[in-house]
Scaffold this active site. Structure first.
Site, PDB file in Angstrom:
ATOM      1  N   HIS A 450      35.351  23.968 -43.218  1.00 20.13           N
ATOM      2  CA  HIS A 450      36.595  24.194 -43.060  1.00 20.13           C
ATOM      3  C   HIS A 450      37.413  25.674 -43.642  1.00 20.13           C
ATOM      4  O   HIS A 450      37.903  25.853 -42.938  1.00 20.13           O
ATOM      5  CB  HIS A 450      38.017  23.308 -43.396  1.00 20.13           C
ATOM      6  N   GLU A 451      37.299  26.665 -44.930  1.00 21.41           N
ATOM      7  CA  GLU A 451      38.034  26.889 -45.419  1.00 21.41           C
ATOM      8  C   GLU A 451      37.043  28.432 -44.754  1.00 21.41           C
ATOM      9  O   GLU A 451      37.342  29.709 -44.446  1.00 21.41           O
ATOM     10  CB  GLU A 451      37.216  27.345 -46.904  1.00 21.41           C
ATOM     11  N   HIS A 454      39.292  29.521 -41.859  1.00 21.57           N
ATOM     12  CA  HIS A 454      40.231  30.626 -42.328  1.00 21.57           C
ATOM     13  C   HIS A 454      39.746  32.168 -42.007  1.00 21.57           C
ATOM     14  O   HIS A 454      40.028  32.869 -41.898  1.00 21.57           O
ATOM     15  CB  HIS A 454      40.817  29.773 -43.185  1.00 21.57           C
ATOM     16  N   HIS A 457      39.302  33.570 -39.363  1.00 20.51           N
ATOM     17  CA  HIS A 457      40.073  33.832 -38.716  1.00 20.51           C
ATOM     18  C   HIS A 457      40.920  35.271 -38.929  1.00 20.51           C
ATOM     19  O   HIS A 457      41.688  36.091 -38.564  1.00 20.51           O
ATOM     20  CB  HIS A 457      41.264  32.749 -38.665  1.00 20.51           C
TER      21      HIS A 457
END
Length: 659
Positions: A450-451, A454, A457
């Site tokens: 998940h991280e 980020h 992105h």
């Protein structure tokens, strides 16, 4: 690209010097702004671009102080960070309310609109909107009032977080009877073992690895409730703080012409109104609650079969759900942890990203703030893209949870040189020791993915304007899209085979264990959905008016009555530790997790249904989502990628919720 990265050399000894640099940069920025304002013929290139770059320079200096305060908190970091907050808040508020800069932005936009590219137009459009949301058109009295509120809010939010960290650090539960902890896994028990008065005892804390292990495996119900109660009643002093925060947010929203803070928050998001968000959440709750109730009934039947006399309470949930999961799917976190050694998981994640997006990762040796931190350069097709710091192990003085933070955003400088981005990923996984490396639970693996979403992105942006590059300029209710998308691959068999090897024997995770893990992914998923809806609905409702701490409790009680299936005990003061909304960026925005998950689930199933390693799809996601940053509205980027509107049913399909 200029391959020069700043080195992270800030520590307790030189914090004062770093603070001096921040203050000096603020002074220089103010002087530079006056020079820019004196330009007769202002253009994007001679005014807006340098305006952005001076803020980049300031962030470059302040970010290490802020970061250190979160990951290696000491009295010195608290002192320096707290002293800078009001100065920075005043600086940014003054900028946001400067009519001269606002006028320059609006005039440049009118004059050059047809000549500017999309990202430059987005910088100006976002900037003009943000000036207006900062109160640039208000009277001087009201502008000063907003400034005072902003400064006070920054102090209160920092104090909220510090109170929570202090409360987490200082609590311990000492268990003397081995019988109470006999089910706790050996690795966690070894970390808890200590000597007191010449006797072996077990020390548990409110830090996540310790707390989670205890709540999941402690067979003494009374002790579980004792630790749970300490966890959900942390930082009672935050009650007064959250009341003042809510009051000031409401007052600020009113001054700026909004009915409430929820409306102000949504002015920069995809969602159109608080009611739209509330309807969205209630519709999700309606579609999920009956399945959640069935899951709870099944868990209760199982617990009673094991001897529990009354219904499962909040402090029983982790204990019995872990046992039921093991019985139904033969999935036990402890069986999987030896296959998820931290460094091997990192390598496997990098291998997956190489195959999916053609990314290469090179480990490098540079200064770090803790020996457990590792650093990597990221390349694609031979081109250096950025740098990533990984700080994944729990320790004292580190804020709970997991997050990605940006240090430098990709952009071009005054001479057109490309400046590579830098990101931090922080987590609180079980720490390594002399006897054992850091071993991850399946959920930890998901968190890391998940991280990393980020981080990608942020790091893969190719947008030259820093204000809309990476996650900058992305609507807050879309910012979770890439992170949630990537996390969904953590349990895919083809991905697990990249890194799931036993840390002692080197044996791969057996096929049947992979299948069991995949099959268990939606275990109690409706209960999980309802829990997130409870948090999100509570967050939105308390920002609809000016509420006291007493009102907040009543709203929370009503939300729990409406949507919760497992009702928390009356002493649960969840709001005292809800740092996402009282110390983070999620105020009247916690719904974003579910809002963005519609996009991420839809995108994920496009890969599942069309081949996991589909080069055409992956290239489209890379180009349309990961490299475009906030240069265009998120919905436009999604439609460019998918060729259609997002499908809300994808979220229910993902969670295995049948309607």
């Amino acid at each position: 690209m200029a391959q020069i990265f700043p080195e992270f050399t800030v520590n307790d000894e030189n914090l004062e010097e770093q603070k001096r640099k921040v203050l000096q940069q603020i002074k220089q920025n103010k002087e530079k702004i006056e020079k820019l304002l004196s330009i007769q013929n202002k253009t994007y290139e001679n005014f807006v671009k340098p305006y952005q770059l001076m803020q980049v320079k300031l962030n470059l200096l302040f970010s290490p102080i802020s970061h250190l305060n979160y990951v290696k908190n000491t009295p010195k970091t608290q002192e320096v960070y707290s002293s800078l907050l009001p100065v920075l808040t005043e600086y940014y508020t003054n900028l946001g309310q400067d009519e001269r800069i606002y006028k320059a932005f609006t005039e440049i936009y009118k004059k050059e609109k047809d000549r500017l590219n999309q990202e430059q137009k987005k910088v100006l459009e976002d900037g003009i909107r943000d000036f207006e949301l900062s109160g640039v058109n208000l009277s001087e009295y009201k502008r000063n009032k907003v400034k005072d509120i902003n400064i006070r809010l920054s102090q209160l939010q920092n104090q909220f977080a510090q109170n929570l960290l202090d409360a987490t650090d200082k609590y311990e539960l000492i268990v003397e009877d081995f019988e109470d902890v006999r089910e706790i896994p050996e690795t966690d028990l070894e970390k808890a073992k200590t000597i007191k008065d010449g006797k072996t005892v077990y020390r548990f804390t409110l830090h996540q690895p310790s707390y989670i292990a205890f709540m999941t495996y402690c067979n003494n119900r009374q002790k579980r409730e004792e630790l749970y109660k300490a966890y959900v009643t942390r930082a009672p002093e935050n009650e007064k703080i959250l009341e003042e925060i809510l009051s000031l947010r409401h007052e600020k929203a009113n001054i700026l012409g909004f009915k409430n803070y929820a409306e102000l928050s949504l002015a920069t998001k995809m969602a159109q109104s608080p009611q739209q968000v509330i309807d969205f959440l209630r519709e999700l709750a309606k579609k999920s609650k009956s399945q959640a109730e069935k899951e709870y009934e099944e868990l209760n039947r199982y617990a009673k079969k094991l001897g529990l006399e009354d219904d499962i309470q909040a402090y029983d949930f982790a204990y019995y759900s872990e046992k039921l999961k093991k019985e139904k799917f033969d999935v036990n976190d402890e069986l999987y942890k030896p296959y998820f050694e931290k460094n091997r998981v990192i390598e496997g994640l990098f291998g997956f990203l190489n195959r999916l997006f053609k990314l290469d990762f090179e480990k490098i040796n540079v200064p770090v703030w803790d020996p457990s931190v590792s650093v990597y350069q990221i390349y694609r097709k031979g081109k250096l893209l950025g740098r990533l710091y990984l700080d994944l192990e729990a320790r004292e003085g580190k804020r709970d949870g997991a997050w990605m933070d940006e240090w430098i955003t990709y952009h071009t400088d005054e001479k057109g040189n490309e400046i590579p981005p830098v990101a931090f990923i922080v987590a609180n996984f079980s720490p390594s020791s002399e006897d054992s490396p850091s071993l991850l639970r399946p959920y930890d693996v998901e968190t890391l993915f998940h991280e990393m979403g980020h981080a990608l992105h942020h790091l893969l942006s190719q947008i030259k304007e820093p204000f809309v590059s990476g996650i900058s300029g992305v609507e807050w209710d879309a910012v979770e899209f890439p992170s949630q998308f990537l996390e969904k691959f953590a349990y895919e068999p083809a991905v697990l085979k990249n890194f799931a090897f036993h840390y002692k024997t080197g044996e791969p995770l057996p096929e049947d264990m992979i299948n069991r893990l995949k099959n268990s992914k939606n275990f109690l998923s409706a209960l999980g959905m309802i829990r997130q809806i409870e948090f999100a609905l509570f967050d939105m409702l308390i920002h609809l008016d000016k509420y006291t701490a007493s009102d907040v409790q009543k709203i929370l009680d009503k939300v729990r009555e409406e949507v919760s299936v497992i009702k928390p005990p009356p002493y649960n003061k969840f709001q005292w530790s809800f740092s996402h909304i009282f110390a983070g960026g999620y105020a009247a925005g916690y719904y974003s997790y579910k809002w963005a998950e519609v996009l991420s689930a839809d995108a994920y199933f496009m890969f599942v249904d069309n081949g996991l390693y589909n080069d055409e799809l992956a290239e489209s996601f890379y180009e349309e989502i990961l490299t475009k940053g906030g240069s265009r509205p998120a919905m436009e980027l999604f439609k460019n990628f998918a060729g259609r509107e997002p499908d809300i049913d994808a979220l229910l399909r993902l969670s295995g919720i049948k309607t």
